[in-house]
Design a protein around this motif. Structure first.
Motif, mmCIF file in Angstrom:
data_model
loop_
_atom_site.group_PDB
_atom_site.id
_atom_site.type_symbol
_atom_site.label_atom_id
_atom_site.label_comp_id
_atom_site.label_asym_id
_atom_site.label_seq_id
_atom_site.Cartn_x
_atom_site.Cartn_y
_atom_site.Cartn_z
ATOM 1 N N ASN A 1 0.814 -1.232 0.000
ATOM 2 C CA ASN A 1 0.000 0.000 0.000
ATOM 3 C C ASN A 1 0.842 1.273 0.000
ATOM 4 O O ASN A 1 0.477 2.261 0.649
ATOM 5 C CB ASN A 1 -0.957 0.013 1.196
ATOM 6 N N MET A 2 1.971 1.243 -0.700
ATOM 7 C CA MET A 2 2.735 2.477 -0.839
ATOM 8 C C MET A 2 1.943 3.445 -1.721
ATOM 9 O O MET A 2 1.450 3.060 -2.778
ATOM 10 C CB MET A 2 4.113 2.194 -1.462
ATOM 11 N N PRO A 3 1.806 4.696 -1.311
ATOM 12 C CA PRO A 3 0.927 5.618 -2.040
ATOM 13 C C PRO A 3 1.569 6.166 -3.307
ATOM 14 O O PRO A 3 2.775 6.040 -3.534
ATOM 15 C CB PRO A 3 0.705 6.741 -1.025
ATOM 16 N N THR A 4 0.725 6.797 -4.094
ATOM 17 C CA THR A 4 1.179 7.600 -5.232
ATOM 18 C C THR A 4 0.834 9.045 -4.923
ATOM 19 O O THR A 4 -0.326 9.365 -4.668
ATOM 20 C CB THR A 4 0.495 7.132 -6.526
ATOM 21 N N LEU A 5 1.847 9.919 -4.938
ATOM 22 C CA LEU A 5 1.674 11.307 -4.528
ATOM 23 C C LEU A 5 1.905 12.251 -5.697
ATOM 24 O O LEU A 5 2.660 11.929 -6.618
ATOM 25 C CB LEU A 5 2.651 11.677 -3.408
ATOM 26 N N VAL A 6 1.267 13.410 -5.631
ATOM 27 C CA VAL A 6 1.613 14.517 -6.521
ATOM 28 C C VAL A 6 2.420 15.480 -5.670
ATOM 29 O O VAL A 6 1.874 16.248 -4.885
ATOM 30 C CB VAL A 6 0.363 15.192 -7.100
ATOM 31 N N ALA B 1 17.167 1.270 14.611
ATOM 32 C CA ALA B 1 16.629 2.635 14.633
ATOM 33 C C ALA B 1 15.498 2.736 13.622
ATOM 34 O O ALA B 1 15.566 2.169 12.523
ATOM 35 C CB ALA B 1 17.720 3.658 14.312
ATOM 36 N N GLY B 2 14.451 3.461 14.013
ATOM 37 C CA GLY B 2 13.316 3.713 13.119
ATOM 38 C C GLY B 2 13.127 5.212 12.952
ATOM 39 O O GLY B 2 12.893 5.930 13.927
ATOM 40 N N PHE B 3 13.280 5.714 11.722
ATOM 41 C CA PHE B 3 13.076 7.130 11.420
ATOM 42 C C PHE B 3 11.673 7.281 10.838
ATOM 43 O O PHE B 3 11.355 6.689 9.796
ATOM 44 C CB PHE B 3 14.125 7.647 10.437
ATOM 45 N N ILE B 4 10.813 8.034 11.543
ATOM 46 C CA ILE B 4 9.417 8.230 11.156
ATOM 47 C C ILE B 4 9.226 9.676 10.717
ATOM 48 O O ILE B 4 9.562 10.590 11.461
ATOM 49 C CB ILE B 4 8.458 7.908 12.324
ATOM 50 N N PHE B 5 8.719 9.886 9.497
ATOM 51 C CA PHE B 5 8.463 11.240 9.042
ATOM 52 C C PHE B 5 7.117 11.296 8.318
ATOM 53 O O PHE B 5 6.624 10.278 7.792
ATOM 54 C CB PHE B 5 9.606 11.739 8.140
ATOM 55 N N THR B 6 6.533 12.486 8.344
ATOM 56 C CA THR B 6 5.256 12.708 7.662
ATOM 57 C C THR B 6 5.491 13.524 6.394
ATOM 58 O O THR B 6 6.374 14.404 6.356
ATOM 59 C CB THR B 6 4.262 13.440 8.574
ATOM 60 N N TRP B 7 4.704 13.238 5.372
ATOM 61 C CA TRP B 7 4.814 13.924 4.085
ATOM 62 C C TRP B 7 3.398 14.234 3.604
ATOM 63 O O TRP B 7 2.528 13.372 3.605
ATOM 64 C CB TRP B 7 5.529 13.027 3.070
ATOM 65 N N PRO B 8 3.116 15.478 3.218
ATOM 66 C CA PRO B 8 1.746 15.856 2.866
ATOM 67 C C PRO B 8 1.242 15.101 1.633
ATOM 68 O O PRO B 8 1.994 14.811 0.718
ATOM 69 C CB PRO B 8 1.833 17.351 2.605
ATOM 70 N N LYS B 9 -0.073 14.827 1.656
ATOM 71 C CA LYS B 9 -0.651 14.122 0.516
ATOM 72 C C LYS B 9 -0.697 14.978 -0.737
ATOM 73 O O LYS B 9 -0.689 14.458 -1.843
ATOM 74 C CB LYS B 9 -2.084 13.701 0.865
#
Length: 496
Positions: free
Chosen positions: A381-386, A488-496
């Motif tokens: 379920n990896m997204p497709t982003l613009v 180590a787990g690097f967690i980041f958010t990215w806008p849709k």
């Protein structure tokens, strides 16, 4: 302007409420008094009626027994039989009705004793099979007449007492009957007068309110026009036009705000002009650093290679170590210059939004930075982003290359997952490396900070700083979850 209610209206309302409450209380008192007196009169009639019933039933029982004695017909005993059931119930009702009158209660006790005595006299006379001598019968009949005479006397006294109470209660009832309409009429007249006065005052107040509303409407229209000018200025400032001005010289708060905004735009215009000039200088510096600094650096690197090649047979092991260290330092210096240039350019280049298949992007990044002896698992379920493809690619590249560089144990396992977080997607880059202690979780994102000795791993300490800056530019957030020995787990958010 603030509209205020006339204090006279408030006072009038308070007075009206007070008078209405008083008249309502007076009406309630009058009507309640009338109701109480009416019930008292009815109560007196009930007592008189009940006492009359007792004497009448007792007389009927006596007459029936006498008729039986004269004729021998048992049909005459029916009133006596009925009296034995009716009189106890009537006496109980009388006892309840006169519970509030001790004098009548005492007379009622005497009446009850006389009734019981009368039954004791009449009972032997009703027994058919009991032969009674004439003298005994005559004695019983004489006693019966005396008992009944006492009952009549007691009845007359009870009636006289009740008639006296009836006269008092009727007088009180008549008084309340006369007072109640007068109280109600006075209350109604006062209420009408107060309502008329209030209506006049309210009509005047409404007229004043309409005038105030018209004035407020005119003021609001003027304020709205001036606020629209301020909003238009703000919109133009947001679009980058700092030369706009507001032509509002009124001596009030909005006029003062307009003057302050004009000074602000003037200051912003000067500040951004200076900032633009400094940005141009920074661009010039980046150009100089990328050309003038890197050119001699490449020259020194070339000379070191020539020394290593030309004097290969003459170099001692110690010199070879020094030459290797020199080459490493020169390589790290070049990486440092490239990293600084990359950090300075973040947010300064135009971002082109394109459709990005994250799964495909990760395959391309893995080809560049993940060695063959590492395994990389990309979650479903990896997204497709613009979005900005170059920025997202640089984030994944730096995070994966860091995970490989600091793994220590050679072959390792990397995993990337994604989940929907509302307006953002949340990505997690997890490794099974040595982990990071909690006290370093914030330090690692600072410039030039590295947790390993630079002699062990050539690192500029800029990679995670670039990652954080790119993510911040895209309104995202990044954090690390790790502990020593747990990866180590690097967690980041990215806008849709």
């Amino acid at each position: 302007m603030k509209s205020k209610i006339d204090p006279k209206i408030i006072g009038g309302l308070a007075l009206a409420v007070g008078i209405l409450l008083l008249t309502a209380a007076a009406s309630f008192w009058s009507i309640r008094g009338l109701s109480v007196q009416t019930k008292q009169v009815e109560h007196t009639y009930q007592v008189m009626q009940e006492v009359s019933n007792v004497t009448a039933v007792l007389k009927d029982a006596q007459a029936g027994v006498r008729g039986y004695l004269l004729t021998g017909d048992t049909a005459y005993l029916r009133p006596y039989s009925m009296a034995t059931g009716q009189l106890p119930a009537s006496l109980r009702r009388l006892d309840e009705l006169t519970a509030d009158n001790s004098i009548q209660q005492a007379r009622l006790d005497s009446l009850r004793n006389l009734v019981e005595q009368e039954f004791r006299i009449l009972r032997p006379l009703t027994e058919v099979n009991n032969s009674i001598s004439k003298s005994t019968m005559q004695t019983l009949l004489d006693t019966d007449r005396q008992t009944l005479r006492q009952v009549r006397t007691l009845y007359n006294r009870i009636q006289e007492q009740e008639m006296a109470l009836l006269a008092q209660r009727s007088a009180s009832q008549e008084l309340f009957e006369k007072a109640t309409p007068i109280v109600v009429l006075i209350s109604a007249v006062l209420a009408v007068l107060i309502v008329v006065w209030l209506v006049i005052k309210i009509v005047q107040e409404l007229a004043d309110n309409r005038r105030l509303q018209d004035e407020l409407a005119a003021i609001n229209a003027e304020v709205s026009r001036r606020i629209a000018q301020i909003r238009q200025l703000a919109e133009q400032v947001v679009q980058g036009d700092y030369t706009v001005k507001i032509t509002d010289s009124a001596a009030d708060n909005l006029g003062g705000l307009a003057t302050s905004l004009n000074r602000m735009t003037q200051t912003l215009d000067s500040t951004f002009s200076a900032l633009e000039k400094r940005n141009q200088e920074l661009d010039q510096f980046a150009y100089v650093a990328s050309h003038d600094l890197k050119a001699p650096l490449r020259g020194v690197t070339t000379i070191v290679k020539w020394i290593e090649e030309e004097l290969a047979a003459e170099l001692s092991p110690q010199l070879r170590t020094y030459v290797g260290q020199m080459k490493g330092r020169l390589s790290r210096l070049e990486d440092l210059i490239n990293g600084l240039l990359a950090y300075a350019r973040v947010g300064r280049t135009a971002q082109t939004a394109t459709s990005v298949d994250v799964a495909q992007l990760l395959d391309e990044v893995a080809e560049l930075v993940v060695p063959p002896d590492f395994t990389l698992h990309v979650g479903p379920n990896m997204p497709t982003l613009v979005t900005d493809r170059l920025g997202l690619q640089q984030v994944f590249t730096n995070l994966l290359s860091n995970a490989v560089k600091y793994h220590q144990r050679g072959a390792g396992h990397l995993e990337i997952t994604a989940r929907d977080a509302g307006r953002f997607y949340e990505f997690r880059v997890q490794d099974d490396g040595p982990g990071i202690a909690a006290e370093y979780h914030q330090k690692i994102f600072l410039l030039f900070q590295t947790l390993r000795d630079r002699h062990t791993a050539e690192s500029t300490g800029i990679g995670l700083s670039i990652v954080q800056k790119i993510i911040n530019e895209h309104q995202g957030r990044i954090r690390v979850e790790s502990s020593p020995g747990q990866g180590a787990g690097f967690i980041f958010t990215w806008p849709k």
